[in-house]
Write a protein that holds these residues in place. Structure first.
Motif, PDB file in Angstrom:
ATOM      1  N   THR A 104     -10.124  19.020 -10.400  1.00 13.91           N
ATOM      2  CA  THR A 104      -9.257  17.950 -10.888  1.00 13.91           C
ATOM      3  C   THR A 104      -7.844  18.477 -11.062  1.00 13.91           C
ATOM      4  OG1 THR A 104      -9.807  18.469 -13.181  1.00 13.91           O
ATOM      5  CG2 THR A 104     -11.050  16.701 -12.159  1.00 13.91           C
ATOM      6  N   PHE A 105      -6.907  17.569 -10.970  1.00 13.98           N
ATOM      7  CA  PHE A 105      -5.497  17.907 -11.157  1.00 13.98           C
ATOM      8  C   PHE A 105      -4.862  16.798 -11.979  1.00 13.98           C
ATOM      9  CE2 PHE A 105      -1.598  20.036 -10.157  1.00 13.98           C
ATOM     10  CZ  PHE A 105      -0.636  19.051 -10.042  1.00 13.98           C
ATOM     11  N   HIS A 106      -4.165  17.177 -13.062  1.00  9.89           N
ATOM     12  CA  HIS A 106      -3.536  16.190 -13.927  1.00  9.89           C
ATOM     13  C   HIS A 106      -2.029  16.304 -13.815  1.00  9.89           C
ATOM     14  CE1 HIS A 106      -7.173  15.548 -16.635  1.00  9.89           C
ATOM     15  NE2 HIS A 106      -7.541  16.517 -15.829  1.00  9.89           N
ATOM     16  N   GLU A 107      -1.342  15.181 -13.877  1.00 11.84           N
ATOM     17  CA  GLU A 107       0.121  15.222 -13.870  1.00 11.84           C
ATOM     18  C   GLU A 107       0.648  14.065 -14.708  1.00 11.84           C
ATOM     19  OE1 GLU A 107       2.470  16.829 -10.255  1.00 11.84           O
ATOM     20  OE2 GLU A 107       2.631  14.662 -10.136  1.00 11.84           O
TER      21      GLU A 107
ATOM     22  N   ASP B  30       0.835  -1.199   0.000  1.00 12.24           N
ATOM     23  CA  ASP B  30       0.000   0.000   0.000  1.00 12.24           C
ATOM     24  C   ASP B  30       0.869   1.247   0.000  1.00 12.24           C
ATOM     25  OD1 ASP B  30      -2.641  -1.263   2.196  1.00 12.24           O
ATOM     26  OD2 ASP B  30      -2.296  -1.482   0.037  1.00 12.24           O
ATOM     27  N   ALA B  31       0.392   2.278  -0.704  1.00  9.65           N
ATOM     28  CA  ALA B  31       1.074   3.574  -0.685  1.00  9.65           C
ATOM     29  C   ALA B  31       0.395   4.424   0.381  1.00  9.65           C
ATOM     30  CB  ALA B  31       0.950   4.243  -2.057  1.00  9.65           C
ATOM     31  N   ASN B  32       1.158   4.877   1.352  1.00  7.95           N
ATOM     32  CA  ASN B  32       0.598   5.728   2.413  1.00  7.95           C
ATOM     33  C   ASN B  32       0.985   7.173   2.128  1.00  7.95           C
ATOM     34  OD1 ASN B  32      -0.545   3.628   4.140  1.00  7.95           O
ATOM     35  ND2 ASN B  32       1.582   2.972   4.345  1.00  7.95           N
ATOM     36  N   VAL B  33      -0.025   8.012   1.978  1.00  3.49           N
ATOM     37  CA  VAL B  33       0.233   9.394   1.541  1.00  3.49           C
ATOM     38  C   VAL B  33      -0.181  10.400   2.605  1.00  3.49           C
ATOM     39  CG1 VAL B  33       0.071   8.869  -0.902  1.00  3.49           C
ATOM     40  CG2 VAL B  33      -1.996   9.459   0.321  1.00  3.49           C
ATOM     41  N   ASP B  34       0.591  11.475   2.688  1.00  3.16           N
ATOM     42  CA  ASP B  34       0.275  12.579   3.599  1.00  3.16           C
ATOM     43  C   ASP B  34      -0.403  13.678   2.801  1.00  3.16           C
ATOM     44  OD1 ASP B  34       3.271  11.983   5.381  1.00  3.16           O
ATOM     45  OD2 ASP B  34       1.223  11.789   6.142  1.00  3.16           O
ATOM     46  N   LEU B  35      -1.670  13.925   3.105  1.00  4.19           N
ATOM     47  CA  LEU B  35      -2.425  14.938   2.362  1.00  4.19           C
ATOM     48  C   LEU B  35      -2.598  16.170   3.230  1.00  4.19           C
ATOM     49  CD1 LEU B  35      -5.148  12.677   0.742  1.00  4.19           C
ATOM     50  CD2 LEU B  35      -2.941  13.358  -0.181  1.00  4.19           C
ATOM     51  N   GLN B  36      -2.156  17.311   2.724  1.00  5.48           N
ATOM     52  CA  GLN B  36      -2.353  18.554   3.465  1.00  5.48           C
ATOM     53  C   GLN B  36      -2.230  19.730   2.528  1.00  5.48           C
ATOM     54  OE1 GLN B  36       0.777  19.714   6.204  1.00  5.48           O
ATOM     55  NE2 GLN B  36       2.006  17.983   5.552  1.00  5.48           N
ATOM     56  N   TYR B  37      -2.871  20.805   2.923  1.00 11.64           N
ATOM     57  CA  TYR B  37      -2.868  22.047   2.151  1.00 11.64           C
ATOM     58  C   TYR B  37      -2.153  23.119   2.961  1.00 11.64           C
ATOM     59  CZ  TYR B  37      -4.626  26.427   0.208  1.00 11.64           C
ATOM     60  OH  TYR B  37      -4.720  27.686  -0.319  1.00 11.64           O
ATOM     61  N   GLN B  38      -1.214  23.797   2.308  1.00 13.60           N
ATOM     62  CA  GLN B  38      -0.512  24.895   2.974  1.00 13.60           C
ATOM     63  C   GLN B  38      -0.738  26.171   2.170  1.00 13.60           C
ATOM     64  OE1 GLN B  38       0.711  25.120   5.808  1.00 13.60           O
ATOM     65  NE2 GLN B  38       0.940  22.975   6.380  1.00 13.60           N
ATOM     66  N   PRO B  39      -1.481  27.127   2.695  1.00 14.35           N
ATOM     67  CA  PRO B  39      -1.674  28.368   1.948  1.00 14.35           C
ATOM     68  C   PRO B  39      -0.396  29.202   1.953  1.00 14.35           C
ATOM     69  CG  PRO B  39      -2.676  28.550   4.119  1.00 14.35           C
ATOM     70  CD  PRO B  39      -2.153  27.157   4.010  1.00 14.35           C
ATOM     71  N   ASP B  40      -0.244  29.993   0.909  1.00 14.83           N
ATOM     72  CA  ASP B  40       0.881  30.929   0.834  1.00 14.83           C
ATOM     73  C   ASP B  40       0.435  32.211   1.540  1.00 14.83           C
ATOM     74  OD1 ASP B  40       2.881  32.168  -1.965  1.00 14.83           O
ATOM     75  OD2 ASP B  40       2.797  32.768   0.138  1.00 14.83           O
ATOM     76  N   PRO B  41       1.067  32.584   2.665  1.00 10.78           N
ATOM     77  CA  PRO B  41       0.601  33.767   3.420  1.00 10.78           C
ATOM     78  C   PRO B  41       0.564  35.036   2.569  1.00 10.78           C
ATOM     79  CG  PRO B  41       2.258  32.570   4.663  1.00 10.78           C
ATOM     80  CD  PRO B  41       2.232  31.949   3.311  1.00 10.78           C
ATOM     81  N   GLY B  42       1.430  35.115   1.565  1.00  7.94           N
ATOM     82  CA  GLY B  42       1.474  36.307   0.722  1.00  7.94           C
ATOM     83  C   GLY B  42       0.408  36.341  -0.350  1.00  7.94           C
TER      84      GLY B  42
ATOM     85  N   PHE C  39       1.384   9.544  -6.178  1.00 10.28           N
ATOM     86  CA  PHE C  39       0.031   9.589  -5.603  1.00 10.28           C
ATOM     87  C   PHE C  39      -0.122  10.829  -4.727  1.00 10.28           C
ATOM     88  CE2 PHE C  39      -2.184   5.867  -6.879  1.00 10.28           C
ATOM     89  CZ  PHE C  39      -1.275   4.833  -7.004  1.00 10.28           C
ATOM     90  N   GLU C  40       0.870  11.049  -3.860  1.00 15.85           N
ATOM     91  CA  GLU C  40       0.784  12.169  -2.910  1.00 15.85           C
ATOM     92  C   GLU C  40       0.751  13.502  -3.652  1.00 15.85           C
ATOM     93  OE1 GLU C  40       2.804  11.623   0.976  1.00 15.85           O
ATOM     94  OE2 GLU C  40       3.858  13.461   0.423  1.00 15.85           O
ATOM     95  N   SER C  41       1.599  13.625  -4.680  1.00 15.86           N
ATOM     96  CA  SER C  41       1.668  14.881  -5.433  1.00 15.86           C
ATOM     97  C   SER C  41       0.344  15.190  -6.123  1.00 15.86           C
ATOM     98  CB  SER C  41       2.795  14.771  -6.468  1.00 15.86           C
ATOM     99  OG  SER C  41       2.807  15.892  -7.312  1.00 15.86           O
ATOM    100  N   VAL C  42      -0.236  14.191  -6.759  1.00 16.78           N
ATOM    101  CA  VAL C  42      -1.489  14.412  -7.508  1.00 16.78           C
ATOM    102  C   VAL C  42      -2.649  14.705  -6.566  1.00 16.78           C
ATOM    103  CG1 VAL C  42      -3.183  13.297  -9.009  1.00 16.78           C
ATOM    104  CG2 VAL C  42      -0.757  13.069  -9.488  1.00 16.78           C
ATOM    105  N   LEU C  43      -2.720  13.959  -5.463  1.00 13.96           N
ATOM    106  CA  LEU C  43      -3.826  14.162  -4.525  1.00 13.96           C
ATOM    107  C   LEU C  43      -3.712  15.512  -3.818  1.00 13.96           C
ATOM    108  CD1 LEU C  43      -3.894  10.523  -3.205  1.00 13.96           C
ATOM    109  CD2 LEU C  43      -5.817  11.653  -4.299  1.00 13.96           C
ATOM    110  N   ASN C  44      -2.493  15.926  -3.499  1.00 11.26           N
ATOM    111  CA  ASN C  44      -2.314  17.258  -2.919  1.00 11.26           C
ATOM    112  C   ASN C  44      -2.593  18.343  -3.955  1.00 11.26           C
ATOM    113  OD1 ASN C  44      -1.725  16.891  -0.160  1.00 11.26           O
ATOM    114  ND2 ASN C  44       0.370  16.275  -0.624  1.00 11.26           N
ATOM    115  N   GLY C  45      -2.241  18.057  -5.218  1.00 13.26           N
ATOM    116  CA  GLY C  45      -2.569  18.995  -6.298  1.00 13.26           C
ATOM    117  C   GLY C  45      -4.073  19.175  -6.437  1.00 13.26           C
ATOM    118  N   ALA C  46      -4.815  18.072  -6.320  1.00 11.20           N
ATOM    119  CA  ALA C  46      -6.281  18.147  -6.392  1.00 11.20           C
ATOM    120  C   ALA C  46      -6.823  18.964  -5.218  1.00 11.20           C
ATOM    121  CB  ALA C  46      -6.893  16.750  -6.396  1.00 11.20           C
TER     122      ALA C  46
END
Lengths: 233, 216
Positions: free
Chosen positions: B165-168, B26-38, B178-185
């Motif tokens: 949606t996010f494509h890569e 299994d691929a275990n992914v860390d999903l999180q969103y970080q806003p850019d303060p600026g 997986f992590e990159s695409v899901l965080n992109g979405a």
């Protein structure tokens, strides 16, 4: 032969296919294909907006229904016949509703809405709704950047998970913001906008003016969405 | 010659066992969103509001933290991609961070004093991939029904579905992919939410209503 000789004699060229593959490996293709930077946004002083379309009003109802009975029963030929039948059914609906459009100019409506949203933001010295894409003509009007929007699809589409024939307005848009001095693209975005207000298809037959109202309201939302994407990079 | 063939066979056997082992894990992914303060969104043009967020995971039963699958050459599922954090928490945290980055305050649902209540019904959070000629196209998708309510009388200010949606393009489908695409979405989801004119309009109306209540 010449290609082979060039490849053998130029080691850097041999690496080119691998470089292409490597670059391909991390190429992101999203709704926004080119993001606008705050710096580029501040450089834009006079903005021209031009909206075009070559597409007619469309209805996608039968073509989006989740059945494939023809394919399941009769294989590829059955699937093709079923697709053709669905396309014909949608075509009939398009013809039926088109008479309620009264020469509705979708490009003009969307352009006017884009102008309203861009102008009211007060982010640019000048905003103009123009009807030419030719850079030379735009520069002659004193414009330094052009927002070119192409409507690739507009009309009604089946609502997902709807119990009966319920449809919503849809706009499929490609937008591009160009700097006219060097023709560089500073923002590019593809938007498939579904307005989410599902209503029975029959309402469009029975209620005068409903189709134009729904399409115009969705055009306003699309325009606001594009404006927000540009003004808040 | 025989030694080099043996070496090659050995490398092939070792590689296939390593890579097939990866395919069955299994691929275990860390999903999180970080806003850019600026970077601010249209939400920053609205006077600060007190907002509660309720996210319900309305995906199919048994999906839990699954956000994608690994497939073999025949399209059979060999393993899952799973989020380390519950998806309702991922979406809640993302919206909270975006609202707070734009000067709004996010409070608990049970809080007495709220200006707007946001309900999110998460329908889908998934990644899939298709093989193209020279690359694999990965697509991350989030579908949710979002409504904003007046907490005082539960009047619906706006309600609409949202899809992002996010494509890569990738050469290999790895855990990182997986992590990159899901965080992109997730980034696209927050971006769409914060720029959707219906939602911005509803919050602006709530802010106007708040001011008129204070004046009275």
């Amino acid at each position: 032969m010449l290609y082979t000789r060039v490849v053998l004699e130029r080691p850097d060229i041999k690496l080119l296919p691998f470089l292409v593959l490597f670059l391909y490996s991390c190429m992101a293709t999203t709704g926004t294909t080119t993001s606008l930077s705050q710096t580029k946004l501040q450089e834009i002083k006079e903005l021209g907006i031009v909206t075009t379309t070559n597409e007619e009003f469309s209805v996608r109802l039968s073509r989006h229904e989740k059945t494939n009975i023809g394919g399941a029963l009769f294989g590829l030929v059955g699937a093709m016949v079923e697709a053709g039948t669905r396309s014909y059914a949608d075509g009939k609906r398009e013809t039926e509703l088109s008479r309620y459009l009264d020469n509705y100019d979708v490009a003009k409506v969307l352009s006017e809405r884009l102008y309203t949203h861009m102008e009211s933001a007060k982010a640019f010295n000048v905003v103009k709704d123009v009807n030419t894409e030719v850079s030379k003509d735009l520069k002659g009007m004193g414009i330094d950047s052009a927002l070119k929007v192409t409507v690739n699809e507009w009309g009604l589409r089946l609502c997902p998970d709807a119990l009966a024939e319920q449809v919503q307005a849809i706009y499929n848009i490609h937008g591009k913001l160009l700097r006219l001095d060097d023709e560089s693209v500073v923002w590019e975005h593809n938007e498939l906008y579904l307005d989410g207000e599902c209503r029975p298809f029959a309402d469009f037959r029975s209620t005068q003016g409903l189709l134009q109202t729904v399409l115009s309201r969705a055009a306003d939302s699309v325009a606001a969405r594009i404006a927000n994407d540009i003004l808040f990079p | 010659m025989k030694a080099s063939i043996n070496t090659l066979v050995g490398i092939l056997v070792l590689s296939s066992s390593i890579f097939s082992g990866c395919a069955y894990m299994d691929a275990n992914v860390d999903l999180q969103y970080q806003p850019d303060p600026g970077r601010k969104s249209p939400l920053s043009t609205i006077p600060p509001l007190v907002i509660s967020i309720n996210v319900e995971d309305q995906r199919g039963r048994g999906e839990c933290c699954r956000v994608g699958v690994k497939k073999n050459a025949f399209g059979g599922i060999t393993a899952w991609a799973k989020s380390n954090t519950a998806l309702r928490q991922v979406v809640y945290d993302a919206l909270k961070k975006e609202l707070e980055n734009n000067a709004h305050k996010v409070v608990d649902m049970k809080e007495d004093h709220q200006d707007v209540a946001i309900n999110v019904g998460l329908k889908n959070y998934w990644t899939d991939y298709n093989s193209r000629f020279v690359e694999i196209e990965m697509i991350g998708t989030i579908n949710a029904d979002i409504s904003m309510l007046n907490p005082a009388d539960r009047t619906v200010l706006v309600s609409k579905p949202m899809t992002s949606t996010f494509h890569e393009g990738r050469q290999f489908v790895t855990e990182g992919a997986f992590e990159s695409v899901l965080n992109g979405a997730l980034v696209e989801f927050v971006r769409t939410f914060s720029r959707e004119p219906g939602f911005v309009g509803a919050l602006r109306a709530a802010a106007k209503d708040k001011v008129s209540r204070i004046v009275r």
